[in-house]
Every structure is written in C-alpha cells, then in structure tokens.
Design a protein around this motif. Structure first.
Motif, mmCIF file in Angstrom:
data_model
loop_
_atom_site.group_PDB
_atom_site.id
_atom_site.type_symbol
_atom_site.label_atom_id
_atom_site.label_comp_id
_atom_site.label_asym_id
_atom_site.label_seq_id
_atom_site.Cartn_x
_atom_site.Cartn_y
_atom_site.Cartn_z
ATOM 1 N N SER A 69 -49.215 89.074 -29.736
ATOM 2 C CA SER A 69 -48.552 88.256 -28.725
ATOM 3 C C SER A 69 -47.054 88.529 -28.731
ATOM 4 O O SER A 69 -46.510 89.049 -29.711
ATOM 5 N N GLY A 70 -46.392 88.197 -27.636
ATOM 6 C CA GLY A 70 -44.976 88.509 -27.493
ATOM 7 C C GLY A 70 -44.078 87.566 -28.274
ATOM 8 O O GLY A 70 -44.438 86.428 -28.602
ATOM 9 N N SER A 71 -42.866 88.026 -28.574
ATOM 10 C CA SER A 71 -41.887 87.203 -29.280
ATOM 11 C C SER A 71 -40.926 86.547 -28.293
ATOM 12 O O SER A 71 -40.739 87.003 -27.172
ATOM 13 N N GLY A 72 -40.311 85.441 -28.722
ATOM 14 C CA GLY A 72 -39.448 84.652 -27.847
ATOM 15 C C GLY A 72 -38.084 85.268 -27.624
ATOM 16 O O GLY A 72 -37.564 86.020 -28.460
ATOM 17 N N GLY A 73 -37.476 84.943 -26.492
ATOM 18 C CA GLY A 73 -36.125 85.392 -26.190
ATOM 19 C C GLY A 73 -35.077 84.525 -26.862
ATOM 20 O O GLY A 73 -35.296 83.342 -27.132
ATOM 21 N N GLY A 74 -33.914 85.099 -27.147
ATOM 22 C CA GLY A 74 -32.800 84.352 -27.729
ATOM 23 C C GLY A 74 -32.082 83.523 -26.684
ATOM 24 O O GLY A 74 -32.057 83.857 -25.501
ATOM 25 N N ALA A 75 -31.503 82.424 -27.105
ATOM 26 C CA ALA A 75 -30.745 81.550 -26.199
ATOM 27 C C ALA A 75 -29.326 82.053 -25.997
ATOM 28 O O ALA A 75 -28.774 82.771 -26.842
ATOM 29 N N GLY A 76 -28.722 81.669 -24.888
ATOM 30 C CA GLY A 76 -27.328 81.997 -24.658
ATOM 31 C C GLY A 76 -26.409 81.247 -25.607
ATOM 32 O O GLY A 76 -26.701 80.132 -26.049
ATOM 33 N N GLY A 77 -25.290 81.867 -25.958
ATOM 34 C CA GLY A 77 -24.280 81.211 -26.786
ATOM 35 C C GLY A 77 -23.562 80.125 -26.020
ATOM 36 O O GLY A 77 -23.781 79.926 -24.817
ATOM 37 N N CYS A 78 -22.684 79.403 -26.705
ATOM 38 C CA CYS A 78 -21.952 78.296 -26.077
ATOM 39 C C CYS A 78 -20.495 78.312 -26.511
ATOM 40 O O CYS A 78 -20.199 78.428 -27.704
ATOM 41 N N ALA A 79 -19.593 78.192 -25.540
ATOM 42 C CA ALA A 79 -18.168 78.009 -25.809
ATOM 43 C C ALA A 79 -17.757 76.637 -25.287
ATOM 44 O O ALA A 79 -18.106 76.259 -24.165
ATOM 45 N N ILE A 80 -17.033 75.873 -26.115
ATOM 46 C CA ILE A 80 -16.545 74.538 -25.735
ATOM 47 C C ILE A 80 -15.025 74.571 -25.825
ATOM 48 O O ILE A 80 -14.466 74.956 -26.854
ATOM 49 N N GLU A 81 -14.373 74.152 -24.746
ATOM 50 C CA GLU A 81 -12.904 74.226 -24.734
ATOM 51 C C GLU A 81 -12.316 73.059 -23.954
ATOM 52 O O GLU A 81 -12.829 72.671 -22.897
ATOM 53 N N VAL A 82 -11.235 72.503 -24.489
ATOM 54 C CA VAL A 82 -10.435 71.503 -23.795
ATOM 55 C C VAL A 82 -9.289 72.223 -23.088
ATOM 56 O O VAL A 82 -8.588 73.032 -23.687
ATOM 57 N N ILE A 83 -9.114 71.919 -21.792
ATOM 58 C CA ILE A 83 -8.147 72.659 -20.967
ATOM 59 C C ILE A 83 -7.229 71.686 -20.235
ATOM 60 O O ILE A 83 -7.701 70.724 -19.603
ATOM 61 N N ASP A 84 -5.944 71.930 -20.297
ATOM 62 C CA ASP A 84 -4.953 71.196 -19.507
ATOM 63 C C ASP A 84 -4.975 71.753 -18.090
ATOM 64 O O ASP A 84 -4.643 72.922 -17.863
ATOM 65 N N VAL A 85 -5.394 70.932 -17.123
ATOM 66 C CA VAL A 85 -5.510 71.393 -15.738
ATOM 67 C C VAL A 85 -4.521 70.701 -14.816
ATOM 68 O O VAL A 85 -4.723 70.651 -13.602
ATOM 69 N N ALA A 86 -3.431 70.175 -15.374
ATOM 70 C CA ALA A 86 -2.436 69.486 -14.542
ATOM 71 C C ALA A 86 -1.902 70.391 -13.441
ATOM 72 O O ALA A 86 -1.618 69.930 -12.320
ATOM 73 N N ALA A 87 -1.780 71.685 -13.731
ATOM 74 C CA ALA A 87 -1.243 72.630 -12.741
ATOM 75 C C ALA A 87 -2.330 73.520 -12.147
ATOM 76 O O ALA A 87 -2.041 74.553 -11.552
ATOM 77 N N VAL A 88 -3.595 73.132 -12.300
ATOM 78 C CA VAL A 88 -4.730 73.933 -11.824
ATOM 79 C C VAL A 88 -5.482 73.156 -10.758
ATOM 80 O O VAL A 88 -5.658 71.937 -10.875
ATOM 81 N N SER A 89 -5.936 73.837 -9.711
ATOM 82 C CA SER A 89 -6.707 73.157 -8.666
ATOM 83 C C SER A 89 -8.163 73.581 -8.617
ATOM 84 O O SER A 89 -9.058 72.765 -8.381
#
Length: 222
Positions: A69-89
């Motif tokens: 039988s077939g083997s399972g696929g790996g999951a995607g990684g995860c990046a977590i970041e806090v971002i200052d968006v005061a000057a971003v729209s």
C-alpha cells in the motif's frame, strides 16, 4: 527569550523569537485564505499575526499486490510572524497547491510553497511513495521560513510492504491538522488532506490521496 525547536527527525526549526511572536493591541478580526488572493487591511488595524502553511504532499498509490500500500504525503510547513502594518494597505497572499492525487502504483507529488508577500513563506510537504516502491517511506514535512516561528509539517506514515496489516500510511498533520487518512481495505483510495495536510496512502489497487492546499490565516489587532 529565544530557543530552538527540534522535530522527531532531529531537524532544527531555527531561532524561535517568542517575545516578538506575541501581537499587541486589541484583537478585532481575522481573514482566512484557502486560495491565493490579496489581504486588505481593515480600518484601524496596525498589527497582524499571520500563519502561513504550505501545500501538503500527496500520498502514493497502492501497489499491484495485495500486501503493498502507498505511504502518506508530508504536510506543509508553517511560518508565524507578527507584522507592523501601520504603513501597509495590501499584501499578496499565495496558497501553494497540494500535490495531485496519485494513480495506482505511482509516487505522489510535492506540495507547493505558500507566502504572505515578502514577509514569510512555508514550503510544501514531500510526496509519499507508491506501493511498488519497496521501502514505502512517507513524505517529509515542509518548513516555514523568515517568520518569528518557523515550524515543520508532520511527516507522512509509511505504507505497509509485504505485511498482513496492509494499511496505507496516514498523511502528515499541518499546524492546522488536516491529515488525510490511509486506507486499510482492498482497492480503497487514500483520503485527501486539507489545510496543508498530507494525503493518505491508497490500499493495494487504490489511488493515493491528494495533499491539502496551503492555508493562510491572519489575525488583526488595533
């Protein structure tokens, strides 16, 4: 405060900046992306915390013999970041595609990378092996990059080879879960992953489950 996270394969996820992973201000809302698009800042928002998950790898298809039988696929990684968006729209959001469903006996395919603009990215999970491959190793999970926290996705389970158990390997779990189930009866197809989870392995004569598409979750703070 900082440190390192090491997964069960001994791989370091890099520097963990725990202080900067905490958002400030009052929590007000969220936006979720299951496909690529554009994040648009609501009025009054100055800080966001983003969770970026790569696409899951698809599982291998079942073999031509009853004991493979077939083997399972790996999951995607995860990046977590806090971002200052005061000057971003606005920020461009990319949700990497999960690996496509694998035919009988075939290896799966890797998931694609997700990103939140140029701030952070998360690599997709690797593919699972098809039932005739031999060792039937599950796909390795992807890793986040450039976030305050950069985490690995779970690895896919190994498929059975010349065993009376005859079960396809489960997909790896992403930060948000979503692992596809491996199947354990003749001819059954592996289940697809979701939210960056890996696909589940097909039973003998069954196809391998597709990987879950990448996922981006944004928390918004004043």
């Amino acid at each position: 405060m900082s440190g390192k996270i090491t997964d069960n394969l001994g791989r370091s996820s890099g520097l963990v900046k725990t202080a900067s992973a905490t958002a400030s201000g009052a929590f007000t809302s969220t936006q979720q992306f299951t496909s690529s698009g554009t994040w648009t800042k609501p009025d009054g928002i100055n800080t966001i915390r983003v969770f970026v998950v790569g696409g899951g790898g698809s599982a291998g298809g079942g073999g031509t013999e009853d004991t493979r039988s077939g083997s399972g696929g790996g999951a995607g990684g995860c990046a977590i970041e806090v971002i200052d968006v005061a000057a971003v729209s606005t920020v461009t959001v990319t949700c990497g595609a999960g690996g496509a469903q694998a035919a009988k006996t075939s290896n799966g395919s890797a998931g694609a990378t997700s990103s939140f603009g140029t701030y952070c990215t998360a690599a997709g999970g690797e593919e699972g092996q098809g039932g005739n491959a031999g060792e039937l190793q599950g796909g390795t999970g992807g890793q986040g990059a450039n976030g305050d926290l950069n985490l690995y996705g779970g690895s896919g389970g190994c498929g059975d080879y010349e065993s009376n158990e005859r079960a396809g390997g489960n997909g790896g779990m992403s930060y948000f879960g979503g692992a596809g189930r491996g199947r354990n009866d003749d001819g059954l197809n592996g289940a697809a992953g979701s939210h960056g989870g890996g696909g589940g392995g097909g039973m003998n004569h069954g196809v391998g489950g597709a990987g879950g598409d990448g996922f981006v979750y944004v928390e918004e703070y004043t």
